[in-house]
Design a protein around this motif. Sequence first.
Motif, PDB file in Angstrom:
ATOM      1  N   TYR A   1       0.835  -1.201   0.000  1.00 34.61           N
ATOM      2  CA  TYR A   1       0.000   0.000   0.000  1.00 34.61           C
ATOM      3  C   TYR A   1       0.872   1.254   0.000  1.00 34.61           C
ATOM      4  N   LEU A   2       1.967   1.240   0.766  1.00 35.84           N
ATOM      5  CA  LEU A   2       2.853   2.401   0.812  1.00 35.84           C
ATOM      6  C   LEU A   2       3.489   2.651  -0.553  1.00 35.84           C
ATOM      7  N   ASP A   3       3.907   1.591  -1.246  1.00 41.97           N
ATOM      8  CA  ASP A   3       4.487   1.752  -2.591  1.00 41.97           C
ATOM      9  C   ASP A   3       3.462   2.356  -3.540  1.00 41.97           C
ATOM     10  N   ASN A   4       2.226   1.860  -3.497  1.00 44.77           N
ATOM     11  CA  ASN A   4       1.181   2.410  -4.357  1.00 44.77           C
ATOM     12  C   ASN A   4       0.844   3.846  -3.988  1.00 44.77           C
ATOM     13  N   LEU A   5       0.912   4.143  -2.688  1.00 43.29           N
ATOM     14  CA  LEU A   5       0.643   5.505  -2.228  1.00 43.29           C
ATOM     15  C   LEU A   5       1.666   6.478  -2.797  1.00 43.29           C
ATOM     16  N   LYS A   6       2.917   6.083  -2.801  1.00 42.83           N
ATOM     17  CA  LYS A   6       3.976   6.951  -3.336  1.00 42.83           C
ATOM     18  C   LYS A   6       3.762   7.221  -4.819  1.00 42.83           C
TER      19      LYS A   6
END
Length: 211
Positions: A91-96
């Motif tokens: 989720y953090l990778d997609n958020l970035k």
Amino acid sequence: QRFQKLGMGHLSIGVSATLCKYVLLPILQPFIRQNPHIQLSIACQSSLETMQALEQGTLDIGLIGAEDDMSAFVFEPLTDIQDIFVTTHTYLDNLKERIRPNDHLSSRTAFAASTLLLLNKENITRRYIDRYLSQENLSASRIIDVTSMDLLIEFAKIGMGAACVIQEFVQEELDRGDLITLPLGLTFSPRQIGFAYRKHEQANPVIQHFL
């Protein structure tokens, strides 16, 4: 005579489902073993409902988070808890990727791009988080209200969003890497949880024995 010999009595406790699972159950297990003749009643409800029930005299004691005004009760602190936002690596990778190229990941950009998973508005923890976010002038475009901390944790683990949870209750998931702390640059002050009861109950032998 039987009451004194067997330590008989009754104790009604109000507690949220989250605090019941993570805090109260480990306390109750040895207490029940040592006091098998004390009858227990457990009311699983919100901390606000527990405080109202204490004021009305329908509960003996409540396990709650400390509020700003606890003058109506005797409050016995038990431990501190720490609020954090957690999510998955994916989720953090997609958020970035959703953040504009010229922006860096900060609390403001993360909140603007995230789906936030929060306890419902009647919860004391949610009220605390809302006050803090308002003070920091932070707002989210998407918020999902959830009824329990366990569901927040499970939703975060499947990548639904960034969940505001209590660190002590997800430490195993953090240690395993199932969840990570969302790097928001926010600092929530630790909060106290403890047992509250009416002031005139200070002479209640069952309450004092439990404490």
